[in-house]
Design an enzyme around this catalytic site. Structure first.
Site, PDB file in Angstrom:
ATOM      1  N   CYS A 137       0.844  -1.196   0.000  1.00 18.46           N
ATOM      2  CA  CYS A 137       0.000   0.000   0.000  1.00 18.46           C
ATOM      3  C   CYS A 137       0.880   1.247   0.000  1.00 18.46           C
ATOM      4  CB  CYS A 137      -0.930   0.022   1.211  1.00 18.46           C
ATOM      5  SG  CYS A 137      -1.984   1.488   1.220  1.00 18.46           S
ATOM      6  N   GLY A 271     -10.393  -4.321 -10.013  1.00 18.35           N
ATOM      7  CA  GLY A 271     -10.407  -3.266  -9.008  1.00 18.35           C
ATOM      8  C   GLY A 271     -11.260  -2.086  -9.407  1.00 18.35           C
TER       9      GLY A 271
HETATM   10  C1  LIG Z   1     -10.116   3.340  -3.653  1.00 21.96           C
HETATM   11  C2  LIG Z   1      -9.153   2.199  -3.633  1.00 21.96           C
HETATM   12  C3  LIG Z   1      -8.890   1.550  -2.426  1.00 21.96           C
HETATM   13  C4  LIG Z   1      -7.995   0.479  -2.383  1.00 21.96           C
HETATM   14  N1  LIG Z   1      -7.771  -0.157  -1.200  1.00 21.96           N
HETATM   15  C5  LIG Z   1      -6.948  -1.236  -1.159  1.00 21.96           C
HETATM   16  C6  LIG Z   1      -6.761  -1.975   0.025  1.00 21.96           C
HETATM   17  O1  LIG Z   1      -7.365  -1.705   1.067  1.00 21.96           O
HETATM   18  N2  LIG Z   1      -5.902  -3.024  -0.009  1.00 21.96           N
HETATM   19  C7  LIG Z   1      -5.233  -3.405  -1.151  1.00 21.96           C
HETATM   20  O2  LIG Z   1      -4.467  -4.367  -1.124  1.00 21.96           O
HETATM   21  N3  LIG Z   1      -5.410  -2.733  -2.301  1.00 21.96           N
HETATM   22  C8  LIG Z   1      -6.250  -1.673  -2.335  1.00 21.96           C
HETATM   23  N4  LIG Z   1      -6.446  -1.006  -3.511  1.00 21.96           N
HETATM   24  C9  LIG Z   1      -5.686  -1.423  -4.707  1.00 21.96           C
HETATM   25  C10 LIG Z   1      -6.491  -2.401  -5.584  1.00 21.96           C
HETATM   26  O3  LIG Z   1      -6.816  -3.581  -4.884  1.00 21.96           O
HETATM   27  C11 LIG Z   1      -5.699  -2.756  -6.858  1.00 21.96           C
HETATM   28  O4  LIG Z   1      -4.518  -3.430  -6.506  1.00 21.96           O
HETATM   29  C12 LIG Z   1      -5.327  -1.517  -7.666  1.00 21.96           C
HETATM   30  O5  LIG Z   1      -6.360  -0.564  -7.652  1.00 21.96           O
HETATM   31  C13 LIG Z   1      -4.991  -1.864  -9.119  1.00 21.96           C
HETATM   32  O6  LIG Z   1      -6.073  -2.484  -9.766  1.00 21.96           O
HETATM   33  P1  LIG Z   1      -7.158  -1.665 -10.663  1.00 21.96           P
HETATM   34  O7  LIG Z   1      -6.395  -0.818 -11.620  1.00 21.96           O
HETATM   35  O8  LIG Z   1      -7.993  -2.713 -11.312  1.00 21.96           O
HETATM   36  O9  LIG Z   1      -7.926  -0.838  -9.704  1.00 21.96           O
HETATM   37  C14 LIG Z   1      -7.343   0.059  -3.570  1.00 21.96           C
HETATM   38  C15 LIG Z   1      -7.625   0.709  -4.781  1.00 21.96           C
HETATM   39  C16 LIG Z   1      -8.530   1.743  -4.826  1.00 21.96           C
HETATM   40  C17 LIG Z   1      -8.813   2.402  -6.143  1.00 21.96           C
END
Ligand SMILES: Cc1cc2nc3c(=O)[nH]c(=O)nc-3n(C[C@H](O)[C@H](O)[C@H](O)COP(=O)(O)O)c2cc1C
Length: 325
Positions: A137, A271
């Site tokens: 994170c 995500g």
């Molecule tokens: C608003 C938001 C909150 C997120 N919170 C977490 C989290 O609590 N734990 C985590 O491992 N990843 C978190 N992520 C990351 C996503 O799980 C993912 O790894 C990342 O957004 C990339 O994928 P995507 O482009 O499909 O969103 C978060 C992403 C977003 C956009």
């Protein structure tokens, strides 16, 4: 065999000790605690779901603003806002554990001991298929070192593994020089799989007020903008490390899913796309058998890592190569 009776396709996948009914999962932090989605998504059809990362103690998260839309992606600095593991076990796990889908609980700690404690607590509970170690994170201080230092990463995974019987997934950050080095360390520590990528460190500026848009100044970029970065990471790890991969990053269509499978991922997590279409994962599951058939495969595993990077690699099908302009 007629078109009305196409051959059966096996969607089940195996990642180390973890078995999933299909390779389409929803990513941590983008699907709440799932219950709020049950009226629009058949949660039992998902290959797996990951609730928001939990920590030992409740965390209020970062100050606002915590999300900003950018040209091709979402920037967030939520800062692991959550009510802590006690509240998770009391309020969310009974519902999550009642689902037929694999529930993978994402945890984050500030120290190895904290990660081990979280894993042990969850290992004592029913209804959990695996643990994802959030060592990536970008929005908290501490914790991310485990995702950038191979020795720390390997030690963390080893300690969690030796104290907890659940399958372990290490979630990796792209914000490193060599993602393969971190994946190697996670595999050496005994990870059943690695998932990648978490968000890419970025920022947005309001020049008129000469202020950062995010309260935390910097945040994590997600969505379509990061898909090429995620594919590159999956490819680099798939070609260097013998560990199952869960691809994450900008996945929004069945074509995106297939790209990640071919690049070397055995499963994917959706995500940011959930924010603008929470049902997108259902359509991906519906479409997957047809796409596998197009490649002549009867199982997901048959297409995983089939990327051909040799000369003329773009001419895989009978379609003539486009004339360069
Ligand atoms: C608003 C938001 C909150 C997120 N919170 C977490 C989290 O609590 N734990 C985590 O491992 N990843 C978190 N992520 C990351 C996503 O799980 C993912 O790894 C990342 O957004 C990339 O994928 P995507 O482009 O499909 O969103 C978060 C992403 C977003 C956009």
């Amino acid at each position: 065999m007629t078109d009305e009776n196409p051959p059966a396709i096996e969607l089940g996948v195996k990642l180390g000790r973890l078995r999933l009914a299909n390779p389409i999962l929803v990513a941590s932090g983008t699907f709440g605690y799932a219950r709020e989605m049950e009226r629009i998504v058949d949660l039992n059809r998902l290959g797996g779901l990951l609730p928001k990362t939990i920590t030992k103690a409740p965390r209020p998260g970062n100050q606002p603003w915590r999300t900003v839309e950018t040209t091709a992606g979402l920037l967030n600095s939520i800062g692991l806002d959550n009510d802590g593991i006690d509240a998770f076990i009391r309020h969310h796990l009974p519902y999550l554990g009642s689902l037929k889908t694999a529930v993978i609980v994402s945890v984050a700690g500030r120290t190895i001991e904290e990660f081990v404690e979280l894993a042990c607590r969850l290992g004592d509970e029913a209804g959990i298929a695996a643990i994802e170690l959030n060592i990536s994170c970008p929005n908290v201080t501490g914790g991310v070192d485990f995702g950038t230092d191979p020795d720390l990463c390997s030690r963390l995974v080893r300690d969690v593994r030796s104290n907890c019987d659940l399958p372990i997934i290490a979630k990796l950050t792209p914000n490193v020089t060599s993602v393969a080095a971190i994946a190697t360390a996670a595999a050496e520590g005994g990870a059943d799989a690695v998932s990648m990528i978490n968000t890419v460190l970025g920022m947005a500026v309001d020049w008129r007020h000469q202020r950062p848009m995010l309260g935390n100044v910097v945040g994590g970029l997600s969505g379509p903008a990061i898909k090429p970065i995620a594919l590159r990471c999956v490819h680099q790890v798939a070609t260097a490390v013998d560990v199952p991969i869960i691809g994450i990053g900008g996945i929004a269509s069945i074509d995106d899913v297939m790209e990640f499978l071919v690049a070397g991922a055995s499963a994917v997590q959706i995500g940011t796309a959930n924010y603008y279409d929470p049902t997108v994962s259902m359509r991906m599951i519906d479409a997957l058998p047809g796409e596998l058939r197009e490649l002549g495969a009867a199982t997901v595993a048959e297409v995983v890592g089939t990327l051909n990077t040799g000369p003329q690699a773009h001419r895989l099908s009978s379609t003539p190569a486009a004339t360069p302009t």
